[in-house]
Write an enzyme that holds these catalytic residues in place. Structure first.
Site, PDB file in Angstrom:
ATOM      1  CG  ASP A 195      -7.112  -4.309   3.936  1.00  0.00           C
ATOM      2  OD1 ASP A 195      -8.137  -4.274   4.627  1.00  0.00           O
ATOM      3  OD2 ASP A 195      -6.931  -3.576   2.945  1.00  0.00           O
TER       4      ASP A 195
ATOM      5  CG  ASP B 271      -1.797 -19.989  -0.038  1.00  0.00           C
ATOM      6  OD1 ASP B 271      -1.046 -19.838   0.948  1.00  0.00           O
ATOM      7  OD2 ASP B 271      -1.404 -20.486  -1.110  1.00  0.00           O
TER       8      ASP B 271
ATOM      9  CE  LYS C  54       1.423 -17.701  -2.135  1.00  0.00           C
ATOM     10  NZ  LYS C  54       0.679 -18.958  -2.008  1.00  0.00           N
TER      11      LYS C  54
ATOM     12  CG  ASP D 198     -12.695  -6.637   5.600  1.00  0.00           C
ATOM     13  OD1 ASP D 198     -12.263  -6.039   6.612  1.00  0.00           O
ATOM     14  OD2 ASP D 198     -13.317  -6.075   4.685  1.00  0.00           O
TER      15      ASP D 198
ATOM     16  CE1 TYR E 123      -3.152  -2.867   0.064  1.00  0.00           C
ATOM     17  CE2 TYR E 123      -3.787  -2.270   2.289  1.00  0.00           C
ATOM     18  CZ  TYR E 123      -3.941  -3.066   1.171  1.00  0.00           C
ATOM     19  OH  TYR E 123      -4.890  -4.053   1.159  1.00  0.00           O
TER      20      TYR E 123
END
Ligand SMILES: NC(=O)c1ccc[n+]([C@@H]2O[C@H](COP(=O)([O-])OP(=O)(O)OC[C@H]3O[C@@H](n4cnc5c(N)ncnc54)[C@H](O)[C@@H]3O)[C@@H](O)[C@H]2O)c1
Length: 356
Positions: free
Chosen positions: A246, A222, A190, A250, A142
């Protein structure tokens, strides 16, 4: 001495939900005899409309000079639907995080007994789930540069960048929180694909021996996305980079039953910010229907984390639990029964606290 609280309601439902959190803070003030001084400031689309900047210098100065920031939400469809807009509300949020040095976002994920049936997941899977997700907030994709488009506009690129120092401070925070809880830390990355993730893993392995009583595991993002919904009770503290956090938080919100129930605290170098995890829910703006609990519970985190007022935080949590038990809830969790308005829920919570 009065604690100074900067209040940044922002856009959409922001002003309505923050007003309820303030009612609750006022009730705490009356009950415990504290003094708080609130000062409101502009942020987000509202700030762009009024002064052309989503995080004006005045707002930053106020935040820097306050003991805590209570934040609503930012975002407006006119910017969401105009990808070419140069000045955007989200820039204000990112700039606030960056300039206040808020490198860690703490998001507790837990269940509320009377809401368990609201989760799309099976009751036996979510009942008792209770973990803390720590998301790195000021690095990663970001913020990474270069970011942009090729001259012909046909290629776009973002950069994921992390320094060893940024990674180490957040991983250490993860170990420290695990030490205060059930002593298990999951570091999500990852590392099989990304260079930044490999650095995360390397640093995790370097600092782990400093925390011999913490069980540490490394998990690919994942797999973590799958485990959150298939076996959420396996987690205690999870620490991860900005974008993974992020998305995962959620996803984890379905465990609690509604986006409207999840609080967060962003902590770091300067003043901490306490904010719900949801956005400005523009469809509900001005309708007095949004769930204020995520913001109220963010205020509970403010008492605990910013002021060390544990009894006050616990009483706010108890009030929210009791409102759920009593069915004094907004339409997102009313389940076809009577839905109360945002302000009615705020009034009920404040009254509960005053009478407690
Ligand atoms: N931290 C922030 O300020 C933040 C975070 C996420 C999104 N946004 C912005 O918010 C705007 C809307 O984004 P979005 O629709 O993706 O996310 P959102 O969180 O605003 O809403 C998504 C859905 O969650 C539910 N919801 C959210 N808050 C609720 C509440 N308090 N009570 C009841 N239900 C609630 C609603 O069903 C809503 O449709 C966008 O402009 C986005 O950029 C801001």
């Amino acid at each position: 001495m009065a604690y100074k609280i900067a209040v940044l309601p922002g856009d959409g439902i922001g002003p309505e939900i923050v007003a309820q959190a303030k009612k609750v803070c006022d009730a705490i003030t009356k009950k415990f005899g504290h003094e708080f001084e609130y000062t409101e400031a502009l942020v987000g689309a509202t700030a762009i409309d009024q002064v052309g900047d989503p995080y004006p210098a005045d707002t930053h100065e106020l935040c820097m000079n306050s003991d805590a920031v209570l934040f609503g939400a930012i975002g407006h469809p006119k910017f969401d639907n105009d990808p070419s807009a140069k000045v955007r509300p989200e820039q204000g949020l990112l700039r606030m995080r960056k300039t206040l040095g808020l490198y860690a976002n703490l998001r507790p994920v837990n269940t509320f007994k009377s809401l368990i049936h609201k989760s799309p997941l099976k009751t036996e899977l979510v009942d008792g789930a209770d973990f803390m997700c720590i998301r790195e907030l000021t690095g990663g994709i970001y913020f990474g540069r270069p970011q942009g488009r090729s001259e012909d506009g046909q290629t776009a690129y973002d950069s994921c960048v992390y320094t060893a120092e940024e990674i180490e401070r957040i991983i250490r925070l993860g170990f420290e929180y695990a030490g205060k809880r059930r002593k298990k830390l999951t570091i999500v990355d990852k590392a099989n694909v990304l260079a930044t993730s490999r650095l995360w893993r390397e640093i995790g392995q370097k600092v782990a021996p400093d925390y011999p009583d913490i069980e540490v595991e490394y998990m690919f993002v994942d797999n973590a996305a799958m485990q959150i919904i298939t076996w959420p009770k396996r987690f205690d503290v999870m620490v991860t980079e900005n974008m993974f956090g992020d998305i995962l938080t959620d996803e984890a919100s379905v465990i609690s039953g509604s986006m409207g129930m999840l609080p967060s605290a962003s902590i770091g170098v300067h003043t901490s910010v306490f904010e719900p995890i949801h956005g400005s829910y523009p469809q509900a703006a001005g309708k007095n229907i949004a769930n204020p609990c995520a913001t109220v519970l963010s205020a509970a985190m403010m008492f605990e984390y910013a002021f060390g007022m544990m009894k006050e935080g616990a009483l706010i949590r108890e009030a929210v639990d009791q409102s759920l038990e009593a069915g004094v809830v907004t339409e997102d969790i009313a389940d076809g029964k009577k839905a109360y308005s945002t302000s009615e829920v705020g009034d009920w919570l404040a009254e509960y606290i005053e009478k407690a």
